[in-house]
Structures are given as structure tokens and as C-alpha cells.
Write an enzyme that holds these catalytic residues in place. Structure first.
Site, PDB file in Angstrom:
ATOM      1  N   GLY A 124       0.818  -1.199   0.000  1.00  0.00           N
ATOM      2  CA  GLY A 124       0.000   0.000   0.000  1.00  0.00           C
ATOM      3  C   GLY A 124       0.859   1.260   0.000  1.00  0.00           C
ATOM      4  N   SER A 220       4.561  -5.551  -3.361  1.00  0.00           N
ATOM      5  CA  SER A 220       4.337  -4.119  -3.548  1.00  0.00           C
ATOM      6  C   SER A 220       5.089  -3.300  -2.487  1.00  0.00           C
ATOM      7  CB  SER A 220       2.835  -3.829  -3.540  1.00  0.00           C
ATOM      8  OG  SER A 220       2.571  -2.543  -4.024  1.00  0.00           O
ATOM      9  N   TYR A 221       4.378  -2.472  -1.713  1.00  0.00           N
ATOM     10  CA  TYR A 221       5.068  -1.710  -0.670  1.00  0.00           C
ATOM     11  C   TYR A 221       5.629  -2.625   0.421  1.00  0.00           C
ATOM     12  CZ  TYR A 221       6.380   2.182   2.276  1.00  0.00           C
ATOM     13  OH  TYR A 221       7.113   3.073   3.021  1.00  0.00           O
ATOM     14  N   ASP A 414       3.210  -6.047 -15.074  1.00  0.00           N
ATOM     15  CA  ASP A 414       2.852  -5.038 -14.080  1.00  0.00           C
ATOM     16  C   ASP A 414       3.571  -3.737 -14.409  1.00  0.00           C
ATOM     17  OD1 ASP A 414       2.256  -3.587 -11.729  1.00  0.00           O
ATOM     18  OD2 ASP A 414       3.957  -4.464 -10.665  1.00  0.00           O
ATOM     19  N   HIS A 467       0.658  -7.375 -11.103  1.00  0.00           N
ATOM     20  CA  HIS A 467       1.199  -6.941  -9.814  1.00  0.00           C
ATOM     21  C   HIS A 467       0.962  -7.972  -8.722  1.00  0.00           C
ATOM     22  CE1 HIS A 467       2.782  -3.779  -7.240  1.00  0.00           C
ATOM     23  NE2 HIS A 467       1.759  -3.918  -6.420  1.00  0.00           N
TER      24      HIS A 467
END
Length: 492
Positions: A124, A220-221, A414, A467
Site C-alpha cells: 500500500g 508491492s510496498y 505489471d 502486480h
């Protein structure tokens, strides 16, 4: 600071309790904010020293009897034939603030007493590891289009590990704080500290998992979350915390380093015909940070607003009212996919949103919804987050020096955290190559992707995955995870 802010805004969706923004609306807000952005100086993250707090935290948060209280009898709409144990509940990480983190735990389908323990973290910052990670990616179930019933995920990772999903930080999913200012103080330091405190207490609640081989994974984050939590565990290792038997980390489409991530993103956009030659000349890495910032808004206008493309998978369909890709008709996924989207439903997050806001479901999960000032959403609408670092390179060096097993993988379609940025980042580490680039095989007839084995780190691509790799290519993701946990190279 393109990718970091993109993830902070695109994933930390700015939702009102009665309204969830579309991805295009979120990207529009990103563009508005990006106009005033500048690239930051490289900044290393420093793990907090918190082992000295261990004893009083255990005394403060007694775990007696809580494992049995957290056991799930049955999830609403659960399919027949479920034999593995499931648990869900809260671990208090700060009693004074009333801050508690929600978890969901699915034991392995077979031999849970011998299988490793795998922690999954979505990124996020601000997205739900349970609602996204467990319910649309690697968990044991998928939500059906009716938003009421579940189907078995034939490629669930609890076939090979005991899987633990943590909603972090407070303000994400069902996690909460009774001190609302906590939602305004989200940052990497506090997230790592709370996740570490969560683990110390979770292992007291589930003592049978102490000293079990333990892996931290995410996407991701979580490319920041995972190394930062691993670094915190390594820094605070002592005789009292020796039961944290951390063996390795696995990170998918994760941010690593601001400058190389940015350069890789620009090159990916151009080489995949998403931006014009003129815009590429303005954006490419030889440009000054000012030029990069000034032209970034045009880049995203060219890619997403004019073309209506999903940046998380540039070839995937968007969810629409007439979408005919339903999980109800796609459970016949076999091991030899005929397309890059077998089993993928672009509307799956809508089904999860409906399901997790059902009172019967929340009751089965032991979700303390009376403490939540918001309804459950995929990504937090109350969390403000400050990024404490711009590079993970020093942490990677420390993890390799500690002998941790490391797999970095990239879904290759992605555009949010693209494979090019990850490759630039790994190349910047200047690691010796042990086994050069080779195709890895999901089955005898299915190329899963490509891999390079470096000294201290393995890199892999996942062919046709966006992703969220386990959503788009579940079979290939499971094969990759099996090899990683077994400590073996991807099959060639």
C-alpha cells in the site's frame, strides 16, 4: 519519487465509508499530488532496538486461552470438506493506545506440525493482507460472484506452509486503534515495531510454532515492510527471541530503491508502447529531477486516462457490469494454462468487499467491528503514511550477510512496480552470478518465467502475471513458492 508515492496513493485508497474510488479516480488524485513532488535524497532505514521491551510486553498481553478463542468453527459460505484449522482475531500491540492488529491464520492442509510458517504482508501502504492476499491471491478460498459463498482455491499456499496474514498497520482492514491519532502517524518505523510486537505475542499465543522455520513474504510496498521487519528481527535477536527462527524472505513486485525503481518504470512504459517517444525523452533517467517531475503527469495521462488501462496488469480486462469472467466458471484451471489470465476475475475485489462487510462473516472471523470507525475496505481510507526511507539496499546486504534465503520475483506485465525496475535494483547490488538467466518450468510444457541465481539472492520473473502474481498466475506462483520453501532452484 514516482513509485513510492504512486503506491502510497494508489494502494492507500482514499475511500469514504460509503464510497470506494475506482483505480482511475485514484490515479487522478495521484497526478494532482504528484505535480508538487520532488525526488528525495537517498535515505537508509534504521531498525528500532526493541528487544529490551520484550519481557514487559509479554507480561502486559497475556495470551492464555486466546488460541482456542480465535479458532474459526466455519466461515460463512465455506465449501464442504475443509479439514485444516483456521484462526482469526486480534493481537494487542499497544494496550495504552488500544492498538490491535487483526490476523487470519490457515494451517497447512497436511502435516501442519512439520510444515514451515509463512507470514504474508500486502503493501500500500494501507491495503489488507487478508482481503487482498488471502481472499484474492494465495489463501485457501476465493469469494464467489454472489458475495456470499466461498470456493476452494486449488493453488492455495497452505498446501505447502502454515499461512499467516497480518492486517498492518492499524487502520487497515479490521485492525484498529482507540487512539485516532495513530491513523495519522503511519510510518515504516511504527509499522515494523508493531509487526515485531505482534509476532512476539502471536508466538506466545501459538507456542507450538516457536522455533518453526519462519518466512516473511509479501508484495508491492511490502518491498519495504518485509526487509524492515526482517531487519528488526535480526537486530533484536537474543536468547529471549531465539524462537523467531527466520529463514528467509520472498518479495513480489516490490519496491527496492527509489532511483532504480523510477528508471525502470519509465523504461517499462516506453518499451511496452505505453508512452510516446517525446514523453520518454522528457522522462528518461538522464533528465533532471525537475524535468522528471514536471512531465510525470503527462505520462500518466497518456497511459491510463486516455487508454483506460489497468496499470496492475496492462493486458488484463477491467471489471465491468457485463464481465463474464467469473470464478464460478473458472475452477477448472489446469496446470497448463492456455492464456495469461486463466482463473482471473477482474471483479474479485468487489465480491470480497461485499463478503467481508457481512455481519455473519465478521462474527465468524471474530472481527471487533464495534471498535472500527469505518467499514471494511480493501485499502484504508483513514490512514496517513510517511515513508521513512528511499532504499532497501543496505538491508539486503545485512540479510544476505545473515544467510537468509531471498527470492525476489516479478510478474512481467505489471506497470506499477515493473520488472525493469527490479532488475535495475538487483544489478545495482553488483552480486556475482551463480547460475545465469534460464527459463524455469511450471510443468513440462509450461514456461513459468525466467530466473537468475546470484550469490545471496535469487531473482525470478512470472510469465503473464501482473502486480498480484498469485491472482493472475496461481499455478506458477505455487510452483515458485514450493521451490523457495524447499531451498531449491526453480525447475529448469
Amino acid at each position: 519519487m514516482k513509485n513510492l508515492i504512486l503506491l502510497a496513493i494508489v494502494f492507500a485508497v482514499l475511500v469514504h465509508p460509503s464510497h470506494q474510488l475506482s483505480r482511475h479516480e485514484v490515479l487522478s488524485k495521484f497526478v494532482e499530488r504528484r505535480r508538487s513532488g520532488v525526488r528525495s535524497e537517498a535515505k537508509e532505514w534504521v531498525a528500532p532496538s526493541i528487544s529490551s521491551e520484550y519481557s514487559w510486553k509479554l507480561n502486559q498481553y497475556s495470551q492464555d486461552g486466546l488460541q482456542e478463542n480465535d479458532k474459526i468453527t466455519s466461515l460463512s459460505g465455506q465449501p464442504a470438506g475443509v479439514t485444516f484449522a483456521q484462526y482469526a482475531g486480534y493481537v494487542t500491540v499497544d494496550a495504552e493506545a488500544g492498538r490491535a492488529l487483526f490476523y487470519y491464520f490457515a494451517e497447512a492442509t497436511e502435516d501442519p506440525s512439520t510444515k514451515p510458517l509463512l507470514l504474508w504482508l500486502n503493501g500500500g501502504p494501507g491495503c489488507s493482507s487478508f482481503g487482498v492476499g488471502a481472499m484474492t491471491e494465495l489463501g485457501p478460498f476465493r469469494v464467489q460472484p454472489d458475495g456470499k459463498t466461498l470456493s476452494k482455491n486449488p493453488y492455495a499456499w497452505n498446501q505447502v506452509a502454515n499461512t499467516l496474514f497480518l492486517e498492518s498497520p492499524a487502520g487497515v482492514g479490521f485492525s484498529y486503534s482507540n487512539t485516532t491519532s495513530d491513523y495519522q502517524n503511519g510510518n515504516d518505523d511504527n509499522t515494523a515495531r508493531d509487526a515485531y510486537t505482534f509476532l512476539l505475542n502471536w508466538f506466545e499465543r501459538f507456542p507450538q510454532y516457536k522455533n518453526r522455520d519462519f518466512y516473511i513474504t509479501g508484495e508491492s510496498y511490502a518491498g519495504f515492510y518485509v526487509p524492515e521487519l526482517a531487519d528488526t528481527i535480526l537486530k533484536n535477536k537474543n536468547s529471549q527471541t531465539s524462537f523467531l527462527n527466520l529463514k528467509g524472505v520472498m518479495i513480489g513486485n516490490g519496491i527496492m530503491n527509489e532511483e532504480t525503481d523510477d528508471c525502470g518504470s519509465i523504461d517499462y512504459e516506453w518499451t511496452h508502447a505505453l508512452i510516446s517517444d517525446e514523453e520518454y525523452e522528457n522522462l528518461r533517467c538522464s533528465s533532471s529531477p525537475l524535468s522528471y517531475t514536471a512531465h510525470n503527469t503527462l505520462s500518466f495521462g497518456e497511459i491510463y486516462f486516455d487508454g483506460q488501462i489497468d496499470p496492475y496488469n496492462i493486458y488484463a480486462p477491467l471489471c465491468s457490469s457485463d464481465s463474464n469472467l467469473k470464478w464460478a466458471s473458472s475452477l477448472s484451471i489446469d496446470d497448463t494454462p492456455t492464456s495469461g489470465l486463466d482463473g482471473f476475475d477482474p471483479c474479485s475485489s468487489d465480491y470480497v468487499l461485499t463478503y467481508l462487510n457481512t455481519l455473519e462473516v465478521q462474527s465468524a472471523l471474530h472481527a471487533n467491528v464495534t471498535n472500527l470507525p469505518y467499514e471494511w475496505t480493501e485499502c484504508s481510507g483513514v490512514l496517513s503514511y510517511n515513508i521513512n526511507a528511499t532504499t532497501m539496499f543496505p538491508i539486503y546486504q545485512r540479510m544476505m550477510a545473515a544467510g537468509l534465503r531471498i527470492l525476489v520475483y516479478s510478474g512481467d506485465v505489471d506497470a506499477v512496480v515493473p520488472v525493469t525496475g527490479t532488475r535495475y535494483s538487483i544489478n545495482a547490488l553488483k552480486l556475482p552470478i551463480v547460475k545465469a538467466w534460464y527459463p524455469w518450468m511450471n510443468t513440462e510444457l509450461d514456461v513459468g518465467g525466467y530466473s537468475v541465481i546470484y550469490k545471496g539472492l535469487t531473482f525470478a520473473t512470472v510469465r503473464g502475471a501482473g502486480h498480484e502474481v498469485p491472482s493472475y498466475q496461481p499455478s506458477r506462483a505455487l510452483t515458485m513458492t514450493k521451490s523457495f520453501l524447499a531451498g531449491k532452484p526453480l525447475p529448469s
